[in-house]
Design an enzyme around this catalytic site. Structure first.
Site, mmCIF file in Angstrom:
data_model
loop_
_atom_site.group_PDB
_atom_site.id
_atom_site.type_symbol
_atom_site.label_atom_id
_atom_site.label_comp_id
_atom_site.label_asym_id
_atom_site.label_seq_id
_atom_site.Cartn_x
_atom_site.Cartn_y
_atom_site.Cartn_z
ATOM 1 N N GLU A 295 34.643 33.454 -57.304
ATOM 2 C CA GLU A 295 35.617 32.406 -57.575
ATOM 3 C C GLU A 295 35.096 31.051 -57.109
ATOM 4 O O GLU A 295 34.574 30.918 -56.002
ATOM 5 C CB GLU A 295 36.938 32.721 -56.873
ATOM 6 C CG GLU A 295 38.049 31.766 -57.249
ATOM 7 C CD GLU A 295 39.389 32.194 -56.690
ATOM 8 O OE1 GLU A 295 40.106 32.936 -57.381
ATOM 9 O OE2 GLU A 295 39.712 31.792 -55.569
ATOM 10 N N ASP B 48 36.040 38.164 -54.910
ATOM 11 C CA ASP B 48 37.068 37.180 -54.583
ATOM 12 C C ASP B 48 36.978 36.941 -53.079
ATOM 13 O O ASP B 48 37.420 37.778 -52.291
ATOM 14 C CB ASP B 48 38.442 37.716 -54.983
ATOM 15 C CG ASP B 48 39.559 36.721 -54.724
ATOM 16 O OD1 ASP B 48 39.300 35.504 -54.752
ATOM 17 O OD2 ASP B 48 40.700 37.168 -54.498
ATOM 18 N N ASP C 100 43.423 41.088 -54.279
ATOM 19 C CA ASP C 100 42.046 40.587 -54.136
ATOM 20 C C ASP C 100 41.070 41.424 -54.961
ATOM 21 O O ASP C 100 40.142 40.888 -55.569
ATOM 22 C CB ASP C 100 41.619 40.598 -52.661
ATOM 23 C CG ASP C 100 42.547 39.775 -51.792
ATOM 24 O OD1 ASP C 100 42.548 38.545 -51.940
ATOM 25 O OD2 ASP C 100 43.285 40.368 -50.995
#
Length: 173
Positions: free
Chosen positions: A69, A7, A142
Site C-alpha cells: 500500500e 498491508d 489487513d
C-alpha cells in the site's frame, strides 16, 4: 507468476499470496494472514519481527513481485510514522531478496478490484472472495487488504501486458 501483497502496520501487517495460472490467467490464493506484534514490545523488536516474517514469506513463496500500500494521507501523525517504519522494513526485505515492488493507493486498489473508489471493506472482501474462489470471506481486514493489493497488481500491471513487457517491468525493480 506469484504476487505477494502486504498491508503494512506496526501492530498488524496483513499479507496475501496469489498465483496467476499461465494458461487460464486464473487467480489462486496460496495463503493469507497477519503478522501480529505485541504492543508491549519496543518499536525495534516489532519491526524486527515484521522483517523476519516478511523474509519467511519471500523465501517460502518466491514471489515475482511484491505489492504494498502506498501511504498517501493519514489523520494521525503517530500512525503514519509507525506505518512508514513498517513499510520501510518491508521494502528493505524485498530489496535484499531482489523482489520488485509496486505500490498502490487504497483508491487504486478499490477501483481495480471493485470498480468503485469508495468501496467499503465488506465490498472488497466479497469481491476478493469471488475473484479468488474462496470458501469464506478473507479476514482479518489487513489480510483481505493484502490479497486485494496482490489482485490489484495482477489486474493493473500484468493482465494487460505482454510477457515481454512484464519481464521488462520486473527487471526495473
Amino acid at each position: 507468476m506469484k504476487i505477494l501483497g502486504i498491508d503494512p502496520g506496526t501492530a498488524t501487517t496483513g499479507y496475501g499470496v496469489i498465483k496467476v495460472k499461465k494458461r487460464s490467467n486464473k487467480l489462486v490464493c496460496l495463503d493469507y494472514g497477519s503478522i501480529i506484534t505485541s504492543p508491549t514490545s519496543n518499536p525495534c523488536e516489532r519491526l524486527k519481527k515484521i522483517e523476519k516474517e516478511v523474509n519467511k514469506l519471500i523465501n517460502r513463496f518466491r514471489p515475482q513481485v511484491l505489492a504494498v500500500e502506498k501511504l498517501y494521507f493519514f489523520k494521525n501523525s503517530k500512525t503514519i510514522i509507525s506505518v512508514s517504519q513498517a513499510k520501510g522494513v518491508i521494502l528493505l526485505a524485498a530489496a535484499k531478496k531482489k523482489v520488485p515492488v509496486v505500490e498502490f493507493t487504497p483508491l487504486e486498489v478499490k477501483m481495480a478490484t471493485v470498480g468503485y473508489g469508495r468501496a467499503k471493506k465488506i465490498q472488497i472482501q466479497k469481491m476478493i472472495q469471488l475473484l479468488l474462489d474462496l470458501k469464506k470471506l478473507p479476514k482479518p481486514d489487513d489480510a483481505a487488504d493484502a490479497l486485494a493489493l496482490a489482485v490489484c497488481a495482477h489486474l493493473m500491471l500484468f493482465s494487460k501486458l505482454s510477457s515481454q513487457k512484464q519481464k521488462k517491468l520486473l527487471t526495473k525493480g
